[in-house]
Design a protein around this motif. Structure first.
Motif, PDB file in Angstrom:
ATOM      1  N   SER A 176       0.820  -1.213   0.000  1.00  0.00           N
ATOM      2  CA  SER A 176       0.000   0.000   0.000  1.00  0.00           C
ATOM      3  C   SER A 176       0.853   1.262   0.000  1.00  0.00           C
ATOM      4  CB  SER A 176      -0.930   0.009   1.225  1.00  0.00           C
ATOM      5  OG  SER A 176      -1.773  -1.119   1.226  1.00  0.00           O
TER       6      SER A 176
ATOM      7  N   ILE B 249      -4.942   3.448  -8.801  1.00  0.00           N
ATOM      8  CA  ILE B 249      -5.585   3.995  -7.603  1.00  0.00           C
ATOM      9  C   ILE B 249      -6.486   2.945  -6.959  1.00  0.00           C
ATOM     10  CG2 ILE B 249      -7.274   5.687  -6.790  1.00  0.00           C
ATOM     11  CD1 ILE B 249      -6.148   7.629  -8.874  1.00  0.00           C
ATOM     12  N   VAL B 250      -7.244   2.229  -7.775  1.00  0.00           N
ATOM     13  CA  VAL B 250      -8.136   1.186  -7.251  1.00  0.00           C
ATOM     14  C   VAL B 250      -7.328   0.087  -6.566  1.00  0.00           C
ATOM     15  CG1 VAL B 250      -9.764  -0.631  -7.885  1.00  0.00           C
ATOM     16  CG2 VAL B 250      -9.980   1.645  -8.900  1.00  0.00           C
TER      17      VAL B 250
ATOM     18  N   THR C 132      -4.453   0.376  -5.154  1.00  0.00           N
ATOM     19  CA  THR C 132      -3.936   0.932  -3.898  1.00  0.00           C
ATOM     20  C   THR C 132      -5.011   0.955  -2.820  1.00  0.00           C
ATOM     21  OG1 THR C 132      -2.385   2.329  -5.131  1.00  0.00           O
ATOM     22  CG2 THR C 132      -2.826   2.928  -2.849  1.00  0.00           C
ATOM     23  N   VAL C 133      -6.224   1.373  -3.196  1.00  0.00           N
ATOM     24  CA  VAL C 133      -7.330   1.435  -2.233  1.00  0.00           C
ATOM     25  C   VAL C 133      -7.648   0.051  -1.679  1.00  0.00           C
ATOM     26  CG1 VAL C 133      -9.802   1.897  -1.978  1.00  0.00           C
ATOM     27  CG2 VAL C 133      -8.349   3.527  -3.200  1.00  0.00           C
TER      28      VAL C 133
ATOM     29  N   CYS D 203      -5.025  -1.122   0.742  1.00  0.00           N
ATOM     30  CA  CYS D 203      -5.196  -0.498   2.067  1.00  0.00           C
ATOM     31  C   CYS D 203      -6.328  -1.183   2.837  1.00  0.00           C
ATOM     32  CB  CYS D 203      -5.497   0.987   1.915  1.00  0.00           C
ATOM     33  SG  CYS D 203      -4.125   1.962   1.244  1.00  0.00           S
ATOM     34  N   LEU D 204      -7.415  -1.483   2.149  1.00  0.00           N
ATOM     35  CA  LEU D 204      -8.537  -2.162   2.800  1.00  0.00           C
ATOM     36  C   LEU D 204      -8.148  -3.569   3.250  1.00  0.00           C
ATOM     37  CD1 LEU D 204     -11.467  -1.071   0.437  1.00  0.00           C
ATOM     38  CD2 LEU D 204     -10.971  -0.231   2.737  1.00  0.00           C
TER      39      LEU D 204
END
Length: 294
Positions: free
Chosen positions: A92, A114-115, A117-118, A121-122
């Protein structure tokens, strides 16, 4: 044929969510993020390894194969979850640092990145939640890896692995003998901490010719002293103008993606202090396990 047994619980649902999130991050990155070089491969490994490992844990528990497992099931799932959390956390941080910062890529490619990475993180949050659910509660009888010192061992080995990556590319320990001492500290402490994890997960601690708890306290004290020397020596020989020609951040580090060599040296200095604090906390908890028990 073993019967599939699934007991609904917060831990089960947390593992399922973490596995799905890691799988999505991996799939999105492979499909449209166009990752390249070793850094991208590392991120893909983090997500893929986390997904596969969680799937194995779920299948073993679904088929009731814990007793047939060659590892201690009191120690293995939480150890893996902690490593998965750290792997997804590293991805992340690294993925946007190398594939979003300084990139003038197309909008579609950037959206995929970006997706990914998100979802990474989740997944990190989900694995941290699993660790929180699985860790020992006061009065519980659990494996060593479910205790605070056990989880600290996982963090210590992971931080050491990150240090190894940064000190080796490019080699940052060849200019002074003192820097080679720092490398020796990282290696010795990593090997001993990894050996302790293997002994616990393999349920081999009873084979040792000495009390395991006292060994943990003695080793934690040794590691604290060793890392204290490294935390002092590394910045002195890299950032003091008397010992280094590159005591200040060069202008070439201002642009571009990723970390330049000077940034990596700073990161190693910070991670050395982080590991020193982890070993210090490990020493406090290990000493409590020994003396409170006695």
């Amino acid at each position: 044929m073993p019967q599939v047994v699934l007991h609904s619980s917060p831990l089960l649902w947390t593992r399922l969510v973490a596995m799905i999130l890691a799988c999505v991050a991996f799939s999105v990155a492979v499909h449209g993020a166009y990752v390249s070089h070793g850094t991208g491969d590392w991120c893909l490994f983090c997500w893929g390894f986390s997904f596969v490992g969680t799937l194995v844990v779920l299948l073993v528990e679904a088929f009731g194969l814990q007793t047939r497992s060659p590892v201690s099931w009191k120690n293995f799932p939480i150890t893996f979850a902690c490593y998965a959390a750290l792997l997804c956390l590293s991805a992340s941080i690294i993925f946007p640092l190398y594939f979003l910062k300084g990139y003038n890529s197309g909008k579609t490619m950037r959206d995929y990145r970006i997706v990914a990475t998100v979802f990474s993180c989740l997944a990190t949050v989900a694995y941290l939640t699993e660790v929180s659910i699985s860790k020992a509660r006061p009065g519980e009888v659990v494996g060593y890896m479910a205790t605070v010192p056990g989880l600290l061992k996982v963090c210590e080995t992971f931080v050491a692995c990150v240090i190894f990556v940064f000190v080796s590319d490019p080699p940052a320990y060849e200019d002074h003998a003192a820097l080679k001492w720092c490398l020796a500290v990282y290696c010795v402490c990593f090997i001993l901490s990894a050996a302790i994890i293997v002994l616990c997960v393999g349920e081999c601690t009873g084979c040792l010719p000495f009390p395991f708890a006292r060994f943990l306290s003695a080793y934690a004290l040794l590691a604290v002293l060793l890392y204290l020397t490294a935390a002092i020596i590394w910045p002195v020989f890299h950032f003091d103008s008397k010992h280094s020609r590159h005591s200040r951040r060069p202008s070439s580090c201002s642009g571009g993606s990723g970390l330049c060599p000077w940034d990596k040296l700073v990161t190693v200095a910070v991670l050395t202090v982080v590991n020193f604090l982890l070993y210090l906390a490990d020493l406090v908890y290990s000493a409590r396990l020994v003396f409170v028990t006695v």
